[in-house]
Design an enzyme around this catalytic site. Structure first.
Site, PDB file in Angstrom:
ATOM      1  N   GLU A  25       0.256-106.225  42.687  1.00 31.99           N
ATOM      2  CA  GLU A  25       0.261-104.780  42.868  1.00 31.99           C
ATOM      3  C   GLU A  25      -0.718-104.371  43.972  1.00 31.99           C
ATOM      4  O   GLU A  25      -1.169-105.201  44.749  1.00 31.99           O
ATOM      5  CB  GLU A  25      -0.083-104.102  41.535  1.00 31.99           C
ATOM      6  CG  GLU A  25       1.132-103.766  40.683  1.00 31.99           C
ATOM      7  CD  GLU A  25       1.932-102.613  41.263  1.00 31.99           C
ATOM      8  OE1 GLU A  25       1.451-101.941  42.201  1.00 31.99           O
ATOM      9  OE2 GLU A  25       3.051-102.371  40.769  1.00 31.99           O
ATOM     10  N   CYS A  85      -4.478-103.773  41.054  1.00 31.91           N
ATOM     11  CA  CYS A  85      -3.549-104.794  40.575  1.00 31.91           C
ATOM     12  C   CYS A  85      -2.607-104.257  39.497  1.00 31.91           C
ATOM     13  O   CYS A  85      -1.998-105.025  38.754  1.00 31.91           O
ATOM     14  CB  CYS A  85      -4.298-106.029  40.070  1.00 31.91           C
ATOM     15  SG  CYS A  85      -5.363-106.768  41.324  1.00 31.91           S
ATOM     16  N   GLY A 129      -2.894-113.082  45.362  1.00 33.65           N
ATOM     17  CA  GLY A 129      -1.498-112.745  45.654  1.00 33.65           C
ATOM     18  C   GLY A 129      -0.984-113.686  46.714  1.00 33.65           C
ATOM     19  O   GLY A 129      -1.615-113.841  47.764  1.00 33.65           O
ATOM     20  N   THR A 182      -4.066-103.365  45.915  1.00 36.00           N
ATOM     21  CA  THR A 182      -5.476-103.734  45.867  1.00 36.00           C
ATOM     22  C   THR A 182      -6.170-103.200  47.106  1.00 36.00           C
ATOM     23  O   THR A 182      -5.515-102.670  48.027  1.00 36.00           O
ATOM     24  CB  THR A 182      -5.672-105.259  45.748  1.00 36.00           C
ATOM     25  OG1 THR A 182      -7.040-105.534  45.409  1.00 36.00           O
ATOM     26  CG2 THR A 182      -5.344-105.974  47.055  1.00 36.00           C
ATOM     27  N   ARG A 193       3.362-110.219  49.753  1.00 39.74           N
ATOM     28  CA  ARG A 193       2.741-111.036  48.707  1.00 39.74           C
ATOM     29  C   ARG A 193       3.184-110.540  47.343  1.00 39.74           C
ATOM     30  O   ARG A 193       3.767-109.455  47.201  1.00 39.74           O
ATOM     31  CB  ARG A 193       1.220-110.953  48.802  1.00 39.74           C
ATOM     32  CG  ARG A 193       0.684-109.548  48.617  1.00 39.74           C
ATOM     33  CD  ARG A 193      -0.801-109.506  48.333  1.00 39.74           C
ATOM     34  NE  ARG A 193      -1.310-108.151  48.319  1.00 39.74           N
ATOM     35  CZ  ARG A 193      -1.193-107.295  47.321  1.00 39.74           C
ATOM     36  NH1 ARG A 193      -0.539-107.656  46.225  1.00 39.74           N
ATOM     37  NH2 ARG A 193      -1.698-106.084  47.397  1.00 39.74           N
TER      38      ARG A 193
END
Length: 275
Positions: A128, A225, A195, A130, A125
């Site tokens: 960043e 993120c 994402g 998560t 995806r």
């Protein structure tokens, strides 16, 4: 700790089915979702969407990803034959896990990756690092963006709109977008992360995660993120802070209400008949 690489579906598209200029949402109501303050005109018949409602279940991340992947392949085959007449939606919760997007940096992990508090998956995806865990509702729409006449930018704005409408209508929580960032915010607290991945035939998967009753402690061990100096919030914490001392919130009912609201607004925003 397990560090896994989830294989992606290649993004090799010779052209875009529909041009997408970066416009404000107030200029974009023709794509078919509600825009506050703008006229909402239906542009097509309601499309069917098959819903796999597992919102009471803790589904391992690897299992959920494999399910999405197989559904994407099935949908791509239908698109190829001109027989793709419905979208799909999976809604569930995950056991505690960290996931990293395509270009995620391990610098956003505040722990030794060899001694991680939870399993880590590097997936395909966008976005960043998560955290996913119990109390967080995760929606994985598998959509034909060609049918919906959306590019990825407008699609993400539509997913944000689902959350914005759900929180406003059901919980009277006024949230917003942040310019240049993806997700839904309550002040400086991020409540929903988004994402996505667009595969061939313009079938998209992955989706959004909304913190409902989530334990927010695991977010302290990452830079959520990749955005430093911002907090992560939950519906439960916001409601508790707004209630008088001594009032309690039924966490189970909160999950139920949030799920019903997300499904309703998803249906409305994308003009889908959920089945």
């Amino acid at each position: 700790m397990i560090l896994c690489v989830i294989p992606g579906i290649s993004l090799a598209l010779p052209c875009r089915p529909h041009a997408c200029s970066v416009r404000s949402l107030s200029e974009s109501n023709e794509v078919g979702f509600k825009i506050p303050g703008a006229d909402w005109k239906t542009r097509r018949e309601t499309r069917r969407c098959e819903v796999f409602d597992l919102h009471k279940e803790l589904v391992p991340y690897r299992e959920a990803f494999s399910w999405q992947e197989s559904t994407v392949r099935r949908r791509q085959a239908l698109v190829e034959k001109g027989e793709d007449f419905s979208d799909s939606l999976i809604i569930l919760q995950h056991p505690p896990v960290y996931t990293l997007g395509t270009k995620s940096s391990e610098k956003n992990l505040k722990f030794d990756i060899k001694d991680a508090p939870y399993d880590i998956y590097r997936t395909k995806r966008g976005g960043e690092v998560t955290y996913h865990g119990p109390g967080q509702l995760v929606m994985y729409p598998i959509m034909n963006l060609g049918y919906h006449k959306m590019c990825s930018h407008l699609y993400m704005r539509a997913l944000e709109e689902v959350v914005i409408q759900a929180l406003s209508i059901t919980f009277s929580i006024e949230v917003s977008r942040r310019e240049g960032l993806t997700g839904v915010w309550f002040g400086d607290q991020k409540l929903a992360a988004i994402g996505i991945r667009v595969a061939s035939k313009w079938v998209t998967f992955q989706g959004l995660a909304l913190n409902v009753t989530t334990d927010l402690t695991p977010f302290e061990y990452i830079v959520p993120c990749g955005i430093p100096d911002h907090q992560v919030g939950s519906i439960q914490r916001i409601l508790e802070n707004s209630k008088s001392s001594g009032e309690t919130i039924d966490a189970g009912q909160l999950i139920e209400d949030a799920c019903k609201s997300l499904l309703r607004e998803f249906s409305e925003v994308f003009q889908l008949d959920l089945s």
